[in-house]
Scaffold this motif. Structure first.
Motif, PDB file in Angstrom:
ATOM      1  N   MET A 101       5.566  13.484  19.770  1.00  0.00           N
ATOM      2  CA  MET A 101       5.408  13.078  21.170  1.00  0.00           C
ATOM      3  C   MET A 101       6.245  11.847  21.472  1.00  0.00           C
ATOM      4  N   PHE A 102       6.206  10.864  20.585  1.00  0.00           N
ATOM      5  CA  PHE A 102       7.004   9.655  20.796  1.00  0.00           C
ATOM      6  C   PHE A 102       8.495   9.988  20.835  1.00  0.00           C
ATOM      7  N   ILE A 103       8.936  10.823  19.920  1.00  0.00           N
ATOM      8  CA  ILE A 103      10.355  11.194  19.882  1.00  0.00           C
ATOM      9  C   ILE A 103      10.746  11.930  21.159  1.00  0.00           C
ATOM     10  N   ASP A 104       9.895  12.860  21.611  1.00  0.00           N
ATOM     11  CA  ASP A 104      10.210  13.663  22.794  1.00  0.00           C
ATOM     12  C   ASP A 104      10.314  12.813  24.058  1.00  0.00           C
ATOM     13  N   HIS A 105       9.441  11.812  24.189  1.00  0.00           N
ATOM     14  CA  HIS A 105       9.375  11.064  25.446  1.00  0.00           C
ATOM     15  C   HIS A 105      10.115   9.726  25.412  1.00  0.00           C
ATOM     16  N   LEU A 106      10.290   9.155  24.220  1.00  0.00           N
ATOM     17  CA  LEU A 106      10.944   7.854  24.134  1.00  0.00           C
ATOM     18  C   LEU A 106      12.215   7.867  23.285  1.00  0.00           C
ATOM     19  N   GLY A 107      12.442   8.975  22.579  1.00  0.00           N
ATOM     20  CA  GLY A 107      13.607   9.012  21.709  1.00  0.00           C
ATOM     21  C   GLY A 107      13.363   8.197  20.445  1.00  0.00           C
ATOM     22  N   ASP A 108      14.427   7.873  19.766  1.00  0.00           N
ATOM     23  CA  ASP A 108      14.336   7.175  18.480  1.00  0.00           C
ATOM     24  C   ASP A 108      14.493   5.670  18.673  1.00  0.00           C
ATOM     25  N   ILE A 109      13.728   5.099  19.599  1.00  0.00           N
ATOM     26  CA  ILE A 109      13.893   3.684  19.912  1.00  0.00           C
ATOM     27  C   ILE A 109      13.050   2.819  18.969  1.00  0.00           C
ATOM     28  N   CYS A 110      13.376   1.535  18.950  1.00  0.00           N
ATOM     29  CA  CYS A 110      12.653   0.569  18.126  1.00  0.00           C
ATOM     30  C   CYS A 110      11.831  -0.365  19.012  1.00  0.00           C
ATOM     31  N   LEU A 111      10.945  -1.115  18.392  1.00  0.00           N
ATOM     32  CA  LEU A 111      10.121  -2.058  19.155  1.00  0.00           C
ATOM     33  C   LEU A 111      10.987  -3.036  19.938  1.00  0.00           C
ATOM     34  N   GLY A 112      12.104  -3.414  19.351  1.00  0.00           N
ATOM     35  CA  GLY A 112      12.994  -4.346  20.026  1.00  0.00           C
ATOM     36  C   GLY A 112      13.648  -3.783  21.272  1.00  0.00           C
ATOM     37  N   ASP A 113      13.597  -2.460  21.447  1.00  0.00           N
ATOM     38  CA  ASP A 113      14.186  -1.830  22.634  1.00  0.00           C
ATOM     39  C   ASP A 113      13.223  -1.768  23.811  1.00  0.00           C
ATOM     40  N   LEU A 114      11.949  -2.075  23.577  1.00  0.00           N
ATOM     41  CA  LEU A 114      10.954  -1.977  24.631  1.00  0.00           C
ATOM     42  C   LEU A 114      11.175  -3.041  25.701  1.00  0.00           C
ATOM     43  N   LYS A 115      10.731  -2.743  26.904  1.00  0.00           N
ATOM     44  CA  LYS A 115      10.927  -3.654  28.031  1.00  0.00           C
ATOM     45  C   LYS A 115       9.975  -4.843  27.986  1.00  0.00           C
ATOM     46  N   LYS A 116       8.883  -4.693  27.259  1.00  0.00           N
ATOM     47  CA  LYS A 116       7.846  -5.725  27.214  1.00  0.00           C
ATOM     48  C   LYS A 116       7.509  -6.061  25.763  1.00  0.00           C
ATOM     49  N   ARG A 117       6.837  -7.198  25.581  1.00  0.00           N
ATOM     50  CA  ARG A 117       6.323  -7.566  24.275  1.00  0.00           C
ATOM     51  C   ARG A 117       5.107  -6.701  23.945  1.00  0.00           C
ATOM     52  N   VAL A 118       4.969  -6.359  22.660  1.00  0.00           N
ATOM     53  CA  VAL A 118       3.820  -5.571  22.198  1.00  0.00           C
ATOM     54  C   VAL A 118       3.253  -6.175  20.921  1.00  0.00           C
ATOM     55  N   LEU A 119       1.971  -5.922  20.714  1.00  0.00           N
ATOM     56  CA  LEU A 119       1.286  -6.254  19.464  1.00  0.00           C
ATOM     57  C   LEU A 119       0.435  -5.049  19.102  1.00  0.00           C
ATOM     58  N   ILE A 120       0.740  -4.414  17.969  1.00  0.00           N
ATOM     59  CA  ILE A 120       0.087  -3.167  17.587  1.00  0.00           C
ATOM     60  C   ILE A 120      -0.571  -3.363  16.228  1.00  0.00           C
ATOM     61  N   SER A 121      -1.870  -3.149  16.152  1.00  0.00           N
ATOM     62  CA  SER A 121      -2.593  -3.373  14.900  1.00  0.00           C
ATOM     63  C   SER A 121      -2.549  -2.146  14.004  1.00  0.00           C
ATOM     64  N   THR A 122      -2.335  -2.397  12.716  1.00  0.00           N
ATOM     65  CA  THR A 122      -2.378  -1.360  11.684  1.00  0.00           C
ATOM     66  C   THR A 122      -3.019  -1.972  10.443  1.00  0.00           C
ATOM     67  N   PHE A 123      -3.124  -1.176   9.377  1.00  0.00           N
ATOM     68  CA  PHE A 123      -3.640  -1.690   8.113  1.00  0.00           C
ATOM     69  C   PHE A 123      -2.737  -1.200   6.993  1.00  0.00           C
ATOM     70  N   ASP A 124      -2.136  -2.162   6.305  1.00  0.00           N
ATOM     71  CA  ASP A 124      -1.201  -1.894   5.208  1.00  0.00           C
ATOM     72  C   ASP A 124      -2.007  -1.718   3.926  1.00  0.00           C
ATOM     73  N   LEU A 125      -1.885  -0.551   3.284  1.00  0.00           N
ATOM     74  CA  LEU A 125      -2.690  -0.259   2.102  1.00  0.00           C
ATOM     75  C   LEU A 125      -2.181  -0.930   0.830  1.00  0.00           C
ATOM     76  N   ASP A 126      -0.956  -1.458   0.865  1.00  0.00           N
ATOM     77  CA  ASP A 126      -0.392  -2.105  -0.322  1.00  0.00           C
ATOM     78  C   ASP A 126       0.699  -3.073   0.112  1.00  0.00           C
ATOM     79  N   ASP A 127       0.443  -4.380  -0.049  1.00  0.00           N
ATOM     80  CA  ASP A 127       1.456  -5.352   0.365  1.00  0.00           C
ATOM     81  C   ASP A 127       2.591  -5.479  -0.644  1.00  0.00           C
ATOM     82  N   GLU A 128       2.437  -4.808  -1.824  1.00  0.00           N
ATOM     83  CA  GLU A 128       3.478  -4.768  -2.861  1.00  0.00           C
ATOM     84  C   GLU A 128       3.880  -6.158  -3.347  1.00  0.00           C
ATOM     85  N   ILE A 129       2.965  -7.112  -3.191  1.00  0.00           N
ATOM     86  CA  ILE A 129       3.191  -8.468  -3.685  1.00  0.00           C
ATOM     87  C   ILE A 129       2.270  -8.692  -4.874  1.00  0.00           C
ATOM     88  N   ASP A 130       2.853  -9.045  -6.005  1.00  0.00           N
ATOM     89  CA  ASP A 130       2.067  -9.295  -7.202  1.00  0.00           C
ATOM     90  C   ASP A 130       2.675 -10.484  -7.933  1.00  0.00           C
TER      91      ASP A 130
END
Length: 321
Positions: A101-130
């Motif tokens: 859906m995102f590809i169909d309606h927005l194409g392959d754009i990045c967060l930096g291409d958006l017209k406004k600032r965004v903050l999107i919450s997720t959860f990273d299962l492995d920070d790969e820092i040891d």
């Protein structure tokens, strides 16, 4: 200074249909208020909405997308249930329709291409820092497109929108990330913190105006007064309690910190609607249409649309001899 306006959108699966319809109605009552938003924050279904609105898609169009998307995303089959051993192993649904859906309606754009600032919450299962003093661990991850070394401007919108929506048991893990609802079903306080951060938002507390929209409030409670419960009794209820409790906590914090500069709308539901219950889409739209939005519209006019009056010049006091 001009107000800094934040729109925060809760998670809730298909109940996001209610959220986008309320946004659509508010846009009819207070034209162009969305254009005033400086920061769109969202979790899960709210993250999807935040991204497409920040890209400039109009609310009626987004609502139409949602009504179709829900049927595609939450499409389950008997064959899939058999493969997943009756939902004991394997996720209920695929993330492919959402990502597409995102590809169909927005194409392959990045967060930096958006017209406004965004903050999107997720959860990273492995920070790969040891390393010494920092054990390898999972952690909350908030994708944003503020400039600076900590920004995620190069992250693809389709990927971030899929990550924030990958609710455990409902959807598979996506690229090492799952639904941001495990840490912030209601991302209001996260958005406030980002706006105040000296290296990103750089805002003053007194300038911030925050509108928080929920996905409808299910009626849930426990009548037991002194039950001696164990895992079997608590397990079916704990997830809902933690999700609702976290959302209520963010609401409490924002009310205490911002006072009248904060407003939340989360309509009550007279029946429980699960996040994947597509058959309740029409019911959610009816709730959104019947909800009284006068107070919310008035708050928007006063806090999003009104520009601050120019300060009067200060004249020095006359000198006395």
């Amino acid at each position: 200074m001009a107000p800094y306006r934040i729109l925060s959108l809760d998670g809730g699966g298909i109940r996001g249909t209610l959220t986008i319809r309320i946004i659509e109605r508010l846009d009819e009552m207070v034209p162009n208020w969305l254009d005033k938003v400086d920061l769109f924050a969202g979790t899960s279904t709210g993250g999807i909405l935040a991204l497409v609105l920040a890209a400039g898609l109009e609310p009626p169009y987004v609502r139409e997308i949602y009504q179709k998307l829900g049927k595609d995303v939450f499409a389950d089959t008997l064959l899939d249930d058999i493969k997943d051993l009756g939902k004991l192993v394997g996720a209920d649904y695929s993330l492919k329709p959402l990502h597409q859906m995102f590809i169909d309606h927005l194409g392959d754009i990045c967060l930096g291409d958006l017209k406004k600032r965004v903050l999107i919450s997720t959860f990273d299962l492995d920070d790969e820092i040891d390393k010494p003093g920092k054990p390898r661990s999972w952690k909350a991850k908030f994708f944003h497109n503020f400039p600076g070394p900590g920004g995620d401007g190069q992250a693809r919108v389709a990927d971030v929108g899929t990550m924030t929506s990958a609710a455990p048991t409902f959807f598979p893990i996506f690229d090492g990330y799952i639904d941001g609802g495990v840490v912030a079903t209601n991302p209001s306080m996260c958005a406030l913190a980002q706006a105040l951060h000296k290296e990103t938002g750089r805002q003053r507390l007194r300038d911030i105006r925050l509108l928080s929209l929920g996905t409808g409030c299910n009626s849930q409670y426990i009548t037991e007064k002194d039950g001696d419960w164990g895992l079997a009794q608590w397990a079916p209820k704990l997830v809902g309690m933690m999700l609702d409790g976290g959302g209520n906590l963010a609401d409490y914090q924002c009310r205490q910190v911002l006072g009248p500069r904060y407003h939340r709308k989360n309509p009550p539901l007279d029946k429980n609607v699960e996040m994947d219950c597509v058959k309740d889409t029409d019911y959610l739209l009816r709730v959104a249409d019947q909800e009284n939005l006068d107070a919310t519209a008035a708050w928007l006019v006063a806090n999003f649309m009104a520009e601050p009056a120019p300060r009067k010049p200060r004249h020095p006091a006359p000198m006395t001899s």
